[in-house]
Design a protein around this motif. Structure first.
Motif, PDB file in Angstrom:
ATOM      1  N   ALA A 141       0.944  -1.157   0.076  1.00 30.17           N
ATOM      2  CA  ALA A 141       0.105  -0.055  -0.063  1.00 30.17           C
ATOM      3  C   ALA A 141       0.923   1.479   0.129  1.00 30.17           C
ATOM      4  O   ALA A 141       0.553   2.123  -0.923  1.00 30.17           O
ATOM      5  CB  ALA A 141      -0.901  -0.011   1.001  1.00 30.17           C
ATOM      6  N   ARG A 142       1.960   1.145   0.914  1.00 30.61           N
ATOM      7  CA  ARG A 142       2.830   2.331   0.816  1.00 30.61           C
ATOM      8  C   ARG A 142       3.602   2.737  -0.515  1.00 30.61           C
ATOM      9  O   ARG A 142       3.875   3.747  -0.940  1.00 30.61           O
ATOM     10  CB  ARG A 142       3.536   2.241   2.155  1.00 30.61           C
ATOM     11  N   GLU A 143       4.349   1.600  -1.097  1.00 27.89           N
ATOM     12  CA  GLU A 143       5.000   1.756  -2.088  1.00 27.89           C
ATOM     13  C   GLU A 143       4.176   2.296  -3.472  1.00 27.89           C
ATOM     14  O   GLU A 143       4.748   2.957  -4.207  1.00 27.89           O
ATOM     15  CB  GLU A 143       5.577   0.393  -2.348  1.00 27.89           C
ATOM     16  N   ASN A 144       2.959   1.779  -3.506  1.00 27.60           N
ATOM     17  CA  ASN A 144       2.148   2.166  -4.263  1.00 27.60           C
ATOM     18  C   ASN A 144       1.170   3.065  -4.359  1.00 27.60           C
ATOM     19  O   ASN A 144       0.229   3.447  -5.151  1.00 27.60           O
ATOM     20  CB  ASN A 144       1.543   0.553  -5.071  1.00 27.60           C
ATOM     21  N   ARG A 145       1.240   4.050  -3.058  1.00 21.82           N
ATOM     22  CA  ARG A 145       0.241   4.717  -2.955  1.00 21.82           C
ATOM     23  C   ARG A 145      -1.158   4.478  -2.872  1.00 21.82           C
ATOM     24  O   ARG A 145      -1.903   5.130  -3.548  1.00 21.82           O
ATOM     25  CB  ARG A 145       0.752   6.069  -3.639  1.00 21.82           C
ATOM     26  N   LEU A 146      -1.727   3.523  -2.265  1.00 22.19           N
ATOM     27  CA  LEU A 146      -3.005   2.937  -2.373  1.00 22.19           C
ATOM     28  C   LEU A 146      -3.569   3.277  -1.009  1.00 22.19           C
ATOM     29  O   LEU A 146      -3.302   2.955   0.199  1.00 22.19           O
ATOM     30  CB  LEU A 146      -2.875   1.449  -2.456  1.00 22.19           C
ATOM     31  N   PRO A 147      -4.813   4.033  -1.186  1.00 26.96           N
ATOM     32  CA  PRO A 147      -5.799   4.293   0.067  1.00 26.96           C
ATOM     33  C   PRO A 147      -5.919   2.931   0.603  1.00 26.96           C
ATOM     34  O   PRO A 147      -6.156   1.836  -0.032  1.00 26.96           O
ATOM     35  CB  PRO A 147      -6.983   4.722  -0.420  1.00 26.96           C
ATOM     36  N   VAL A 148      -5.973   2.801   2.083  1.00 28.95           N
ATOM     37  CA  VAL A 148      -6.182   1.623   2.678  1.00 28.95           C
ATOM     38  C   VAL A 148      -7.482   1.320   3.385  1.00 28.95           C
ATOM     39  O   VAL A 148      -7.966   2.547   4.097  1.00 28.95           O
ATOM     40  CB  VAL A 148      -5.130   1.412   3.764  1.00 28.95           C
ATOM     41  N   ILE A 149      -8.221   0.406   3.489  1.00 22.08           N
ATOM     42  CA  ILE A 149      -9.443   0.238   4.027  1.00 22.08           C
ATOM     43  C   ILE A 149      -9.290  -1.099   4.878  1.00 22.08           C
ATOM     44  O   ILE A 149      -9.083  -2.264   4.360  1.00 22.08           O
ATOM     45  CB  ILE A 149     -10.656   0.027   3.166  1.00 22.08           C
ATOM     46  N   VAL A 150      -9.431  -0.902   6.219  1.00 27.24           N
ATOM     47  CA  VAL A 150      -9.044  -2.135   7.099  1.00 27.24           C
ATOM     48  C   VAL A 150     -10.480  -2.437   7.640  1.00 27.24           C
ATOM     49  O   VAL A 150     -11.455  -1.500   8.125  1.00 27.24           O
ATOM     50  CB  VAL A 150      -8.270  -1.771   8.080  1.00 27.24           C
ATOM     51  N   ILE A 272     -12.826  11.296  -1.067  1.00 25.20           N
ATOM     52  CA  ILE A 272     -11.240  11.941  -0.793  1.00 25.20           C
ATOM     53  C   ILE A 272     -10.525  12.581  -2.033  1.00 25.20           C
ATOM     54  O   ILE A 272      -9.614  12.652  -1.748  1.00 25.20           O
ATOM     55  CB  ILE A 272     -10.351  10.537  -0.582  1.00 25.20           C
ATOM     56  N   ASN A 273     -11.183  12.756  -3.109  1.00 31.98           N
ATOM     57  CA  ASN A 273     -10.873  13.459  -4.255  1.00 31.98           C
ATOM     58  C   ASN A 273      -9.160  12.769  -4.805  1.00 31.98           C
ATOM     59  O   ASN A 273      -8.389  13.508  -4.648  1.00 31.98           O
ATOM     60  CB  ASN A 273     -10.574  14.783  -3.878  1.00 31.98           C
ATOM     61  N   TRP A 274      -9.284  11.409  -4.610  1.00 32.46           N
ATOM     62  CA  TRP A 274      -7.999  10.858  -5.070  1.00 32.46           C
ATOM     63  C   TRP A 274      -7.668  10.605  -6.272  1.00 32.46           C
ATOM     64  O   TRP A 274      -8.372  10.341  -7.007  1.00 32.46           O
ATOM     65  CB  TRP A 274      -8.161   9.311  -4.205  1.00 32.46           C
ATOM     66  N   GLU A 275      -6.342  10.956  -6.807  1.00 35.60           N
ATOM     67  CA  GLU A 275      -5.979  10.916  -8.096  1.00 35.60           C
ATOM     68  C   GLU A 275      -4.758  10.259  -8.258  1.00 35.60           C
ATOM     69  O   GLU A 275      -3.760  10.521  -7.394  1.00 35.60           O
ATOM     70  CB  GLU A 275      -5.977  12.254  -8.746  1.00 35.60           C
ATOM     71  N   ARG A 276      -4.419   9.412  -9.226  1.00 30.98           N
ATOM     72  CA  ARG A 276      -3.068   8.687  -9.373  1.00 30.98           C
ATOM     73  C   ARG A 276      -2.147   9.670  -9.546  1.00 30.98           C
ATOM     74  O   ARG A 276      -2.354  10.765 -10.514  1.00 30.98           O
ATOM     75  CB  ARG A 276      -3.251   7.611 -10.292  1.00 30.98           C
ATOM     76  N   GLN A 277      -1.019   9.633  -9.318  1.00 32.06           N
ATOM     77  CA  GLN A 277       0.133  10.775  -9.779  1.00 32.06           C
ATOM     78  C   GLN A 277       0.937  10.247 -11.109  1.00 32.06           C
ATOM     79  O   GLN A 277       1.284  10.936 -11.763  1.00 32.06           O
ATOM     80  CB  GLN A 277       1.192  10.665  -8.636  1.00 32.06           C
ATOM     81  N   GLY A 278       0.907   8.677 -11.522  1.00 37.49           N
ATOM     82  CA  GLY A 278       1.590   8.292 -12.579  1.00 37.49           C
ATOM     83  C   GLY A 278       0.342   8.423 -13.812  1.00 37.49           C
ATOM     84  O   GLY A 278      -0.775   8.217 -13.622  1.00 37.49           O
ATOM     85  N   LYS A 279       0.903   8.670 -14.917  1.00 36.85           N
ATOM     86  CA  LYS A 279       0.136   8.878 -16.080  1.00 36.85           C
ATOM     87  C   LYS A 279       0.106   7.494 -16.811  1.00 36.85           C
ATOM     88  O   LYS A 279       1.116   7.120 -17.498  1.00 36.85           O
ATOM     89  CB  LYS A 279       0.556  10.029 -17.081  1.00 36.85           C
ATOM     90  N   LEU A 280      -0.987   6.846 -16.764  1.00 34.57           N
ATOM     91  CA  LEU A 280      -1.199   5.686 -17.667  1.00 34.57           C
ATOM     92  C   LEU A 280      -1.567   5.929 -19.233  1.00 34.57           C
ATOM     93  O   LEU A 280      -1.941   7.179 -19.568  1.00 34.57           O
ATOM     94  CB  LEU A 280      -2.557   4.509 -17.156  1.00 34.57           C
ATOM     95  N   PRO A 281      -1.012   5.144 -20.276  1.00 33.83           N
ATOM     96  CA  PRO A 281      -0.790   5.404 -21.459  1.00 33.83           C
ATOM     97  C   PRO A 281      -2.496   5.279 -21.887  1.00 33.83           C
ATOM     98  O   PRO A 281      -3.287   4.704 -21.197  1.00 33.83           O
ATOM     99  CB  PRO A 281       0.021   4.331 -22.054  1.00 33.83           C
ATOM    100  N   GLU A 282      -2.704   6.298 -22.804  1.00 38.87           N
ATOM    101  CA  GLU A 282      -4.037   6.450 -23.284  1.00 38.87           C
ATOM    102  C   GLU A 282      -4.639   5.052 -23.744  1.00 38.87           C
ATOM    103  O   GLU A 282      -5.740   4.863 -23.511  1.00 38.87           O
ATOM    104  CB  GLU A 282      -4.240   7.624 -24.289  1.00 38.87           C
ATOM    105  N   ARG A 283      -3.909   4.627 -24.825  1.00 32.52           N
ATOM    106  CA  ARG A 283      -4.212   3.072 -25.026  1.00 32.52           C
ATOM    107  C   ARG A 283      -4.834   2.259 -23.975  1.00 32.52           C
ATOM    108  O   ARG A 283      -5.766   1.274 -24.056  1.00 32.52           O
ATOM    109  CB  ARG A 283      -3.119   2.390 -26.013  1.00 32.52           C
ATOM    110  N   HIS A 284      -4.120   2.299 -22.799  1.00 27.61           N
ATOM    111  CA  HIS A 284      -4.569   1.249 -21.691  1.00 27.61           C
ATOM    112  C   HIS A 284      -5.979   1.699 -21.104  1.00 27.61           C
ATOM    113  O   HIS A 284      -6.531   0.869 -20.838  1.00 27.61           O
ATOM    114  CB  HIS A 284      -3.328   1.210 -20.703  1.00 27.61           C
ATOM    115  N   LEU A 285      -5.967   2.995 -21.026  1.00 25.90           N
ATOM    116  CA  LEU A 285      -7.382   3.756 -20.246  1.00 25.90           C
ATOM    117  C   LEU A 285      -8.502   3.381 -21.261  1.00 25.90           C
ATOM    118  O   LEU A 285      -9.527   3.249 -20.954  1.00 25.90           O
ATOM    119  CB  LEU A 285      -7.002   5.355 -20.055  1.00 25.90           C
TER     120      LEU A 285
END
Length: 546
Positions: A141-150, A272-285
């Motif tokens: 979760a920390r390395e990949n910056r994932l919100p956590v739900i326990v 939480i208005n969460w957005e990824r910091q990395g930009k995925l390629p358009e073809r993937h999205l």
């Protein structure tokens, strides 16, 4: 001309030389069928949530199981990548899965790391495996910056394992604090008791939801309070959900039941208005990428279940990458290591895969390739099937130590995300060079045929026998051949057992055992996860013995 057609024009489909009519191909499929049936059976066992009596009592109280809670939390049709489902397998005093279900899935459109206690297995008490698995979950979760739900309902530490749980278990709370400082949001839904050290799980979470007349959070339960202070209090008034929602403020939301608590968690994620910091390629999205031209099911005919039988890793790669299009790097140099670029679900990747032992040329080739991937900001995939580095006088003179060290240096300092798949043998320093567990790839999965050890059981047993004989000769001791033979056989059996994939997976040396046919799907999901942060390479070198 479209982007897709330009790509097709520049990167031809890689040819295959597989003969599906060969006896070897058919035999491989038969052997893999047995291995995969075994895997399915053991994964099914891992989805069990305890004894029927415990589950029935839990249901009678009107409570959902851990997996039912996760299913309701996830978006409809969301994938769920379960992490370490076979942790604790066949380990004494440890529950299968560590009494927790951990994984990654979509909640309100956001990729989240989810961890749920299994209250129907020893009350959800934490044992040694639980501590290790939760630690790995928090690292992902920390390395990949994932919100956590326990999703919490736990009896706390298994007191019979207090030594193994207490000392390392506190690190889980530190991990929560560090993640919060990094701005990674966390939500804890308390479904039942969360006692003693377990009270810090909600206490250190950003947002806490408690289920009315079910959740109880306190540092010391009624018996301990009475013993320590003489005060008599019932569990509800001491640490119930209503008290924490109205008086202490530990709870941020009071849910009327479990369904309402899960709904509130989904609502929190959506706000939480969460957005990824990395930009995925358009073809993937947009889903505008090719599936492999060659059928991934053919992997079972290409790869032998017997790791001693070699195969061409390129044949596996072209059944995983988009369109079976793969650009090979240095195809005629260091041929025992396949390196090259392709796409998986529209995401660019660099791939290193073993065809045999690593010589100096392979090490040099890998070092340069990893540097290029860092310059190109391209994630790296390591496909392990490696017996190690070549040994011998000639190779030492050629500088295999220096070349291998540069390879390991590059792997260690590489800045782009790494994902490792163990597809066969993983022995010695080959495990290190190909980004084994100690080198902290973002994710590491194993195929059911894989084995991991310092070297193969026969080689290791032989080395130990030679060392013993040399020592006996120096000491002038006569060897009892019958006893030596017995010890040799016992040692080899021990090494074989400890290198088995279920043994290593049980001890969290991978993130799970997967069907080879699912490799593309698993990697694709992991690549989407790693892009939660910016994928960026850089200067990967410290001092190196050139």
């Amino acid at each position: 001309m479209s982007i897709s057609s330009i790509k097709d024009h520049l990167v031809p489909r890689h040819p295959t030389v597989i003969n599906k009519a060969s006896p070897e191909y058919k035999s491989n499929i038969e052997e893999w069928t047995k291995l995969l049936d075994q895997l399915k059976e053991r994964l099914k066992e891992a989805t069990s949530e305890g004894k029927e009596k415990s589950i029935a009592l839990h249901k009678k109280r009107g409570q959902l199981s851990a997996r039912e809670r996760i299913e309701l939390l996830l978006d409809e049709d969301s994938p769920f990548l379960e992490i370490c489902p076979l942790a604790g397998y066949e380990q004494e005093h440890c529950t299968l899965g560590g009494s927790v279900v951990s994984g990654i899935g979509l909640v309100s459109g956001v990729l989240c790391a989810i961890n749920a206690n299994v209250p129907t297995m020893a009350g959800g008490a934490m044992n040694e495996t639980t501590v290790l698995k939760v630690g790995r979950f928090q690292q992902i979760a920390r390395e990949n910056r994932l919100p956590v739900i326990v999703l919490t309902q736990s009896a706390g530490a298994n007191l019979q394992q207090q030594f193994k749980v207490f000392h390392r278990g506190g690190g889980g709370f530190r991990n929560q604090a560090l993640a919060s400082k990094l701005g990674i949001p966390s939500c804890c839904v308390v479904f039942g008791s969360s006692t003693a050290g377990g009270a810090y799980t909600p206490g250190l979470s950003d947002y806490v939801i408690m289920i009315k007349k079910q959740a109880q959070v306190f540092l010391g339960g009624p018996p301990l309070v009475q013993m320590a202070t003489g005060e008599i209090a019932d569990a509800e008034s001491l640490g119930g959900a209503d008290m924490h929602s109205r008086i202490s403020g530990v709870s941020d939301q009071l849910a009327i039941d479990e369904h309402d608590g899960i709904r509130k968690a989904r609502e929190w994620i959506s706000n939480i208005n969460w957005e990824r910091q990395g930009k995925l390629p358009e073809r993937h999205l947009l889903g505008q990428y090719e599936e492999p031209f060659y059928d991934p099911n053919e992997i079972l005919g290409i790869v032998s279940s017997n790791i001693r039988i070699p195969y061409d890793a390129t044949e596996v790669i072209i059944r995983i990458v988009d369109g079976s299009r793969f650009t090979v790097f240095k195809p005629n140099y260091g041929v025992n290591l396949v390196c090259g670029w392709g796409f998986i679900q529209g995401i660019p990747v660099g791939i290193l895969a073993n065809n045999n032992v690593i010589f100096t040329q392979e090490a040099n080739k890998a070092t340069q390739f990893i540097q290029l991937c860092n310059i190109k900001n391209t994630p790296v995939l390591y496909f392990q099937n490696i017996t190690g580095f070549m040994v011998g006088k000639r190779y030492e003179e050629e500088g295999i130590v220096k070349a291998g060290s540069r390879f390991i240096n590059a792997v260690s300092n590489s800045k782009v995300p790494a994902i490792t798949i163990m597809m066969g043998a993983s022995y010695g320093a080959g495990n290190y060079a190909m980004s084994g567990r100690a080198y902290e790839p973002r994710f590491l999965f194993s195929w059911p045929n894989s084995r991991c050890s310092v070297m193969g059981p026969e080689q290791l047993t032989g080395v130990m026998d030679l060392v013993m004989r040399q020592g006996a000769k120096r000491a002038g001791i006569e060897i009892d051949e019958e006893l030596a033979s017995q010890r040799k056989a016992m040692f080899q059996m021990s090494v074989e057992a400890e290198s088995d994939v279920y043994y290593t997976s049980s001890r969290l040396l991978d993130d799970g055992i997967i069907d080879p046919r699912d490799t593309r799907m698993v990697i694709g999901f992991c690549l989407e996860v790693v892009y939660n942060i910016k994928v960026e390479g850089g200067n990967i070198y410290g001092i190196s013995r050139m």
